[in-house]
Design a protein around this motif. Structure first.
Motif, short mmCIF file in Angstrom:
data_model
loop_
_atom_site.label_atom_id
_atom_site.label_comp_id
_atom_site.label_asym_id
_atom_site.label_seq_id
_atom_site.Cartn_x
_atom_site.Cartn_y
_atom_site.Cartn_z
N MET A 249 71.39 -77.51 -8.94
CA MET A 249 72.81 -77.28 -9.17
C MET A 249 73.33 -78.32 -10.15
SD MET A 249 75.51 -75.65 -9.09
CE MET A 249 74.69 -74.32 -8.21
N SER A 250 74.07 -77.83 -11.15
CA SER A 250 74.68 -78.68 -12.17
C SER A 250 75.88 -77.96 -12.74
CB SER A 250 73.66 -79.00 -13.27
OG SER A 250 74.28 -79.65 -14.36
N PHE A 251 76.88 -78.73 -13.12
CA PHE A 251 78.04 -78.14 -13.78
C PHE A 251 77.63 -77.49 -15.10
CE2 PHE A 251 81.77 -78.45 -16.59
CZ PHE A 251 82.68 -77.72 -15.84
N GLY A 252 76.55 -77.96 -15.71
CA GLY A 252 76.06 -77.37 -16.94
C GLY A 252 75.55 -75.96 -16.77
N TYR A 253 75.07 -75.59 -15.57
CA TYR A 253 74.67 -74.21 -15.32
C TYR A 253 75.88 -73.29 -15.22
CZ TYR A 253 69.96 -75.90 -14.21
OH TYR A 253 68.71 -76.47 -14.26
N ILE A 254 76.99 -73.82 -14.71
CA ILE A 254 78.20 -73.02 -14.53
C ILE A 254 78.99 -72.91 -15.82
CG2 ILE A 254 80.38 -72.87 -13.25
CD1 ILE A 254 79.03 -74.35 -10.96
N ASN A 255 79.15 -74.02 -16.51
CA ASN A 255 79.94 -74.05 -17.75
C ASN A 255 79.17 -74.87 -18.79
OD1 ASN A 255 81.90 -74.02 -19.72
ND2 ASN A 255 83.20 -75.56 -18.73
N PRO A 256 78.48 -74.21 -19.70
CA PRO A 256 77.71 -74.96 -20.71
C PRO A 256 78.59 -75.66 -21.74
CG PRO A 256 77.60 -72.59 -21.13
CD PRO A 256 78.31 -72.75 -19.83
N GLU A 257 79.88 -75.36 -21.75
CA GLU A 257 80.78 -76.02 -22.69
C GLU A 257 81.11 -77.44 -22.21
OE1 GLU A 257 81.53 -74.59 -25.50
OE2 GLU A 257 80.49 -72.73 -24.97
N SER A 258 81.72 -78.22 -23.05
CA SER A 258 82.07 -79.59 -22.70
C SER A 258 83.19 -79.60 -21.66
CB SER A 258 82.52 -80.37 -23.94
OG SER A 258 83.64 -79.73 -24.55
N ALA A 259 83.13 -80.58 -20.75
CA ALA A 259 84.12 -80.71 -19.69
C ALA A 259 85.20 -81.69 -20.15
CB ALA A 259 83.47 -81.19 -18.40
N ILE A 260 86.41 -81.17 -20.37
CA ILE A 260 87.54 -82.02 -20.78
C ILE A 260 88.50 -82.09 -19.61
CG2 ILE A 260 89.32 -82.38 -22.53
CD1 ILE A 260 87.71 -80.61 -24.41
N MET A 261 88.29 -83.07 -18.74
CA MET A 261 89.08 -83.19 -17.51
C MET A 261 89.33 -84.65 -17.22
SD MET A 261 87.39 -80.31 -14.98
CE MET A 261 85.69 -80.62 -15.44
N ARG A 262 90.43 -84.89 -16.52
CA ARG A 262 90.75 -86.25 -16.10
C ARG A 262 89.99 -86.60 -14.81
NH1 ARG A 262 95.02 -88.60 -18.71
NH2 ARG A 262 96.30 -87.23 -20.02
N PRO B 263 90.78 -87.39 -11.52
CA PRO B 263 90.96 -86.66 -10.26
C PRO B 263 90.37 -85.26 -10.29
CG PRO B 263 92.98 -87.79 -10.88
CD PRO B 263 92.06 -87.91 -12.04
N MET B 264 90.46 -84.56 -11.42
CA MET B 264 89.90 -83.23 -11.53
C MET B 264 88.36 -83.29 -11.47
SD MET B 264 92.30 -81.58 -14.52
CE MET B 264 91.42 -80.04 -14.46
N ILE B 265 87.79 -84.31 -12.10
CA ILE B 265 86.34 -84.48 -12.06
C ILE B 265 85.88 -84.73 -10.63
CG2 ILE B 265 84.47 -86.02 -12.73
CD1 ILE B 265 85.15 -84.17 -14.92
N ALA B 266 86.61 -85.58 -9.90
CA ALA B 266 86.24 -85.88 -8.52
C ALA B 266 86.31 -84.63 -7.64
CB ALA B 266 87.15 -86.98 -7.97
N ASN B 267 87.35 -83.82 -7.83
CA ASN B 267 87.46 -82.58 -7.06
C ASN B 267 86.34 -81.60 -7.41
OD1 ASN B 267 89.76 -83.47 -5.72
ND2 ASN B 267 91.15 -82.63 -7.27
N MET B 268 86.01 -81.51 -8.70
CA MET B 268 84.93 -80.63 -9.12
C MET B 268 83.61 -81.07 -8.51
SD MET B 268 83.84 -78.03 -10.87
CE MET B 268 85.27 -77.65 -11.89
N MET B 269 83.37 -82.38 -8.50
CA MET B 269 82.13 -82.90 -7.94
C MET B 269 82.05 -82.61 -6.44
SD MET B 269 79.38 -84.56 -8.72
CE MET B 269 78.58 -83.46 -7.60
N ASN B 270 83.17 -82.77 -5.77
CA ASN B 270 83.21 -82.52 -4.34
C ASN B 270 82.90 -81.06 -4.03
OD1 ASN B 270 83.71 -83.26 -1.59
ND2 ASN B 270 85.72 -82.29 -1.74
#
Length: 540
Positions: free
Chosen positions: A247-260, A262-269
């Motif tokens: 599992m990786s965010f790159g499998y879900i969204n191959p584009e670049s992640a432009i997030m602050r 708190p959003m990154i922490a929620n995504m990781m969770n």
């Protein structure tokens, strides 16, 4: 009259008949053992033995030995267990009987008068690197019994439910390993991937989680045929490659992640807790560089069992790595291995020649200073780079290579250290609960390693005192360290108590406030200056 003679060492039982001065005796039985056994029985017991054995006078010796009369032998189970006590776990420093590894012991009688012995060895993990040695040694010891014809051993692994320790997410994952380095570009993701696939080769069920949202590496290092992430019943279905779940965010969204942050922490969770990992022996988390929001989110969401630290020989890398080791120390995650990656280069045409391109590192000194039990130096290998760029782990493509052997040593060390911490005398998470009858919060633990417990290994707090001891940003000034004294209801009570990783627990209070308390601080109230201030304030 028939007599039973036994040599207690070889557990041999011989039925012999006295005929004048002639006496058949076991060559392994000495006279001293015979008299000890004879004196053990009272007269009526000897007469009973004689009557019982006289019925066998018309039988052959082979038939007599096939009977289940073992009058002068100890119980057969005790004999087997006594021999198995000779097998010691090298990590836990106890024999396999005392550790409870031997289970379901039984025997089956055969026509020749001997028995087949069967039992289960319940190991700490299916990836145990010495499981074959345990099995071979157990067969050898039990087969030494003269009444044993065959030995059958079933190898199994202990089941651990993380939900019992307070972890709601990942409750079917036995152990979680973090592969980390505060410095980027040290080959941490390559180490994490090859470590995961080596654990699979050892026999474990393994998954790997890429926790780097900004720069995911897993989609490049491992390229399964099906790259489409699916959702089922509100859960994320992980991808799979060679029996390893991915599992990786790159499998879900191959584009670049432009997030602050708190959003990154929620995504990781979400990726960590909502992925349907199923039943796993090991989940390897490829941590991002640094000591920021994602690292703290992971440490507070799940209980990490171990951390593998990756560095390179450069001084700059070592300085950052020390920060990572200190971070894991603060959140009570044991660092079990240190990998010095790209430490040297060995040309294919001169395999005995080593070139230290970046100089000699200080990995051994760091390991000694911070008590890391395993250190390994990995070479700069062009073949490893080529296979990694093609999306195939090197330990699968180069299974007989030196790099594969190095990962085998690393995986074995990690497995052994985790087992030692989990099933031996390693540090355990304290239990926290609210005693509503006495109106106190109790923090207790039977383990005394890592935290300076009091004499009873238990600390009791009143809800009002613990609420006042909160050191969050709204209760304590972040710059001056002074406490913001606010009126707290003396009847305040905890509504919910939950562990936060290995190092702390969180409390939601009846007044709506939420607090986080490190175990090390609440278990040492005498050394906590704020506690003294609270108690002093309570007397005013």
């Amino acid at each position: 009259m028939l007599f039973v003679r036994s040599c207690g060492i070889s557990t041999c039982s011989v039925l012999s008949q006295r005929n004048g001065d002639a006496l058949k005796k076991c060559p392994k039985c000495c006279r001293k053992q015979y008299y000890l056994l004879d004196n053990r029985f009272r007269r009526n017991t000897r007469q009973w033995l004689g009557k019982r054995l006289c019925k066998l006078q018309g039988m052959s010796i082979q038939t007599r030995l096939s009977t289940r009369i073992n009058m002068c032998m100890s119980d057969w189970q005790k004999q087997v267990l006594e021999l198995l006590k000779n097998i010691e776990d090298p990590d836990l420093k106890q024999n396999i009987v005392e550790l409870g590894f031997v289970q379901n012991l039984e025997r089956v009688a055969k026509e020749d008068g001997k028995y087949d012995v069967r039992f289960t060895l319940q190991l700490t993990t299916p990836a145990c690197p010495i499981k074959e040695k345990f099995q071979n040694d157990a067969k050898e010891w039990v087969s030494s019994l003269l009444w044993v014809r065959n030995v059958e051993i079933d190898l199994r692994a202990n089941e651990i439910n993380r939900a019992q320790a307070g972890d709601r997410p990942l409750n079917k994952v036995k152990h979680i390993i973090a592969v980390a380095s505060c410095k980027g570009g040290v080959g941490k993701s390559t180490v994490a991937v090859n470590l995961a696939f080596t654990l699979t080769k050892l026999g474990g069920k393994v998954g790997i989680m890429d926790a780097d949202i900004y720069g995911p590496s897993l989609p490049i290092l491992v390229q399964p045929e099906n790259k489409i992430v699916q959702y089922k019943d509100g859960r994320i279905i992980p991808l799979e490659y060679e029996n390893v779940k991915l599992m990786s965010f790159g499998y879900i969204n191959p584009e670049s992640a432009i997030m602050r942050g708190p959003m990154i922490a929620n995504m990781m969770n979400q990726l960590l807790t909502e992925t349907d990992w199923g039943s796993l022996d090991y989940l390897v988390i490829d941590m991002p560089p640094g000591t920021g929001d994602i690292q703290l989110t992971i440490c507070q969401t799940v209980s990490l069992d171990a951390a593998v630290i990756v560095t390179t020989p450069q001084q700059l890398s070592f300085q950052d790595v020390i920060k990572g080791i200190q971070m894991f120390g603060k959140v009570s995650v044991p660092c079990v291995a240190l990998v010095e990656n790209m430490a040297y280069f060995e040309p294919n045409d001169i395999p005995d020649k080593r070139y230290y391109l970046f100089g000699h590192g200080k990995s051994q000194k760091i390991a000694n200073d911070y008590g890391i039990p395993f250190v390994e130096s990995f070479p700069l290998d062009p073949d490893l780079c080529r296979w990694s760029d093609n999306g195939i782990p090197a330990v699968l493509a180069l299974s007989e290579s030196k790099i594969s052997q190095l990962y085998q040593s690393l995986a074995s060390a990690v497995v052994q250290q985790i087992a030692k911490n989990a099933f031996g005398n390693g540090k355990r998470i304290p239990q926290v609960f609210f005693d509503s009858d006495k109106c106190i919060i109790v923090i207790s633990c039977n383990d005394q390693q890592g935290i300076a417990w009091n004499e009873n290994n238990k600390v009791e707090w009143s809800p009002w005192e613990l609420r006042n001891a909160c050191s969050c940003a709204s209760c304590v000034d972040e710059f001056t360290g002074k406490r913001h004294w606010k009126s707290v209801d003396r009847n305040v009570k905890p509504l919910q108590i939950q562990t936060a990783g290995n190092y702390a627990f969180s409390v939601i209070w009846s007044d709506g406030h939420q607090s986080l308390y490190p175990f090390e601080r609440v278990m040492n109230p005498k050394d906590w200056s704020t506690t003294t201030a609270v108690k002093r304030a309570s007397t005013i």
